[in-house]
Design an enzyme around this catalytic site. Structure first.
Site, short mmCIF file in Angstrom:
data_model
loop_
_atom_site.label_atom_id
_atom_site.label_comp_id
_atom_site.label_asym_id
_atom_site.label_seq_id
_atom_site.Cartn_x
_atom_site.Cartn_y
_atom_site.Cartn_z
N ASP A 253 0.83 -1.20 0.00
CA ASP A 253 0.00 0.00 0.00
C ASP A 253 0.87 1.26 0.00
OD1 ASP A 253 -2.87 0.87 0.43
OD2 ASP A 253 -1.94 1.90 2.13
N GLU B 221 1.89 -0.43 -4.94
CA GLU B 221 0.92 0.61 -5.27
C GLU B 221 1.67 1.92 -5.15
OE1 GLU B 221 -3.11 2.93 -3.95
OE2 GLU B 221 -1.57 2.37 -2.54
#
Ligand code: GLC
Length: 571
Positions: A218, A277
């Site tokens: 993330d 990401e």
């Protein structure tokens, strides 16, 4: 017909005899709280995923990626993690995860899980300890605490804003402030702290030891920060180039963290994988995708593009080239849990540039379906037709494809969520001005009726609209023309494409038609326009079309119809 090769090719010797599984995998993203609810409490759970293992296998995917299922107060849909090495008790237990891993592995599916390293939840033991221990304590060093500015430090240290709106700083009882790049319940970790680094290594090992195959990282571009004083203002920050040395974003030194993680990944057999990401400029993507770093990085270019041949071709060529530069494979994404579903994006494409009342409709932004008028103007059928064409184009490309739960049903964004049932922090932090991401996180419809369309025996934690019935798995399984049927056929066929990572563009005489071939001789033609396009001469049989008609019908008409994709076998 001229054949031109303008996409960069991966040198074949870059591929081992058996390329690693992830290079051309189809990865299906599960948002666990909205996938399937085994215990009927309205929240999806791990045993719900387990109960749908056959569905996942029959879909024809290679792997699943699970968004966070860890203990969380759900201030940000589970991305506020209170304990990285446990399971939210509402979602199950570690034993349930073990069972799920076994069931998915038994069906040949890999499992990727989400790691959220930029911030913890404010309920994490470390943050509670930091609050209790007070200013100047060692416990506060794991986060980013600062004194405020202005008289008595009553103003935040800087005027920075958080991703979900409002100040990026919150004042605690003793007067200090902590940094949160996202929700106030998500305090940023201090990645200069050795304990922070050591703890994430422990977490990666914990899950790798349990058999997890890979990790989605993330906001991978935000971990390391240079917070030396004086801190810049927001305006000063905005003027600093993001070239590896920006104080907050995409710093080169974040790759020191990933180099350490790489040692962990490579200490397993087979090596654990990772995908970043990282919302960074495309020329910075190869750093994250390199084999010394995370190995693969999301490419979000198609996800923000219009349904447009010129944009699609430029994006594909550019990203295949980028992937080759890092030795990775490209990744293709049209939807995920953070954006409006692509059927809806493509269904609102004809909105006027300026509304009758002078307002500019926001097509990519979070406030998109904010008015009843926008909903009335949504072209549901057209959006789904274009989404199917785009998906079939994407599934023909070299590299890996990331799909988001529900897109295989052709789901649209759910706009009909009353304010008092919304959950996304964006909605609250923008004072209800932007809806945020709830509309793509509504629990999946499995059956045509029942209290939550088969999601579980109870309700659904976000309300499901009546039109979900026709888009349920049961309805679509019974219909050979459905979007689900198209995904299943495409994914079954796609296994034949997961060989050499090459693509050759074939010239067309129309700017709104794209045509490419893969090394096994397959050809993909997408007509982004409204006029039919003749099937290429000499091509083989029609294998599949994105149209809700069978292949024979498409072949007999001899054309690629408007807004459709056709897969053709070798001649
Ligand atoms: C990522 C996640 C998003 C989350 C944010 C903060 O962008 O995809 O859902 O809100 O990080 O963790």
């Amino acid at each position: 017909m001229t054949v031109s090769i303008d996409a960069a090719r991966l040198p074949l010797d870059a591929l081992a005899d058996t390329p690693p599984w992830w290079r051309q995998a189809t990865v299906y993203q599960i948002y666990p709280r909205s996938f399937a609810d085994a215990d009927g409490d309205g929240l999806g759970d791990i045993r719900g995923i387990l109960s749908r293992a056959d569905y996942l296998a029959e879909l024809g995917i290679d792997a699943v990626w699970l968004s966070p299922f860890y203990p969380s107060e759900l201030a940000d849909g589970g991305y506020d993690v209170a304990d990285y090495r446990d399971v939210d008790p509402r979602l199950g237990t570690l034993a349930d995860v073990d069972d799920m891993l076994a069931a998915l592995h038994a069906r040949g599916l890999k499992v990727v899980i989400d790691i959220v390293p930029n911030h913890t939840s404010d309920q994490h033991a470390w943050f509670r300890e930091a609050l209790a221990a007070g200013r100047g304590s060692a416990a506060r060093e794991r986060y980013i605490f600062r004194e405020g500015s202005g008289p008595d430090g009553a103003e935040p240290p800087t005027d920075w804003t958080a991703a979900f709106g409002g100040s990026a700083w919150v004042r605690v009882a003793d007067g200090q402030w902590y940094l949160h790049s996202f929700a106030i319940e998500q305090p940023d970790l201090n990645w200069a702290h050795p304990e922070v680094r050591a703890d994430f290594v422990r977490t990666l090992r914990f899950w790798s030891d349990r058999g997890v195959d890979g990790f989605r990282i993330d906001v991978a571009h935000m971990l390391t920060k240079d917070l030396s004083e004086p801190l810049p203002s927001a305006a000063e920050l905005a003027a600093i180039p993001v070239d590896g040395n920006h104080p907050l974003l995409d710093r080169d030194d974040v790759h020191e963290v990933y180099a350490q993680w790489r040692e962990v990944f490579d200490s397993y057999d087979p090596p654990r994988t990772a995908v970043a990401e990282a919302w960074v400029a495309s020329d910075r993507v190869p750093k994250y995708a390199s084999p010394e770093s995370l190995g693969q990085s999301f490419n979000f270019d198609l996800l923000v593009a219009d349904f447009d041949a010129g944009q699609f071709r430029a994006i594909v060529t550019h990203n295949i080239d980028l992937a080759a530069r890092s030795g990775s494979s490209s990744t293709w994404v049209l939807s995920n849990h953070d954006v409006f579903r692509h059927a809806t994006r493509y269904g609102l494409r004809d909105l006027p540039a300026v509304d009758e009342d002078g307002a500019v409709p926001r097509r990519h932004g979070a406030g998109w379906l904010e008015s009843g008028a926008d909903q009335a103007r949504l072209d549901r059928v057209g959006g789904e037709r274009r989404a199917r064409a785009a998906t079939l184009f994407l599934l023909g490309l070299p590299g890996s494809a990331y799909l988001y739960q529900g897109e295989e049903l052709g789901l649209h964004e759910v706009a009909e969520i009353p304010g008092d049932q919304r959950q996304d922090p964006t909605y609250f932090r923008t004072h209800q001005e932007q809806y945020g991401r709830d509309g793509c996180r509504v629990p999946l419809p499995w059956t045509t009726e029942g209290p939550s369309f088969g999601f579980g025996d109870g309700g659904a934690h976000l309300p499901q609209p009546a039109w979900f019935a026709g888009h349920s798995v049961a309805a679509e399984e019974a219909d050979p023309d459905s979007t689900l049927s198209m995904y299943r056929r495409a994914l079954a066929l796609r296994h034949d494409l997961q060989t050499a990572e090459e693509l050759v563009w074939i010239d067309t005489d129309r700017a709104d038609v794209l045509h490419f071939a893969r090394p096994n001789g397959w050809q993909v033609v997408t007509n982004f326009g409204t006029e039919p396009y003749p099937l290429p001469e000499g091509a083989g049989a029609v294998l599949l079309t994105s149209a809700p008609v069978d292949a024979d019908a498409a072949a007999s008409t001899g054309v690629v119809a408007a807004e459709q994709t056709v897969w053709l076998a070798p001649a």
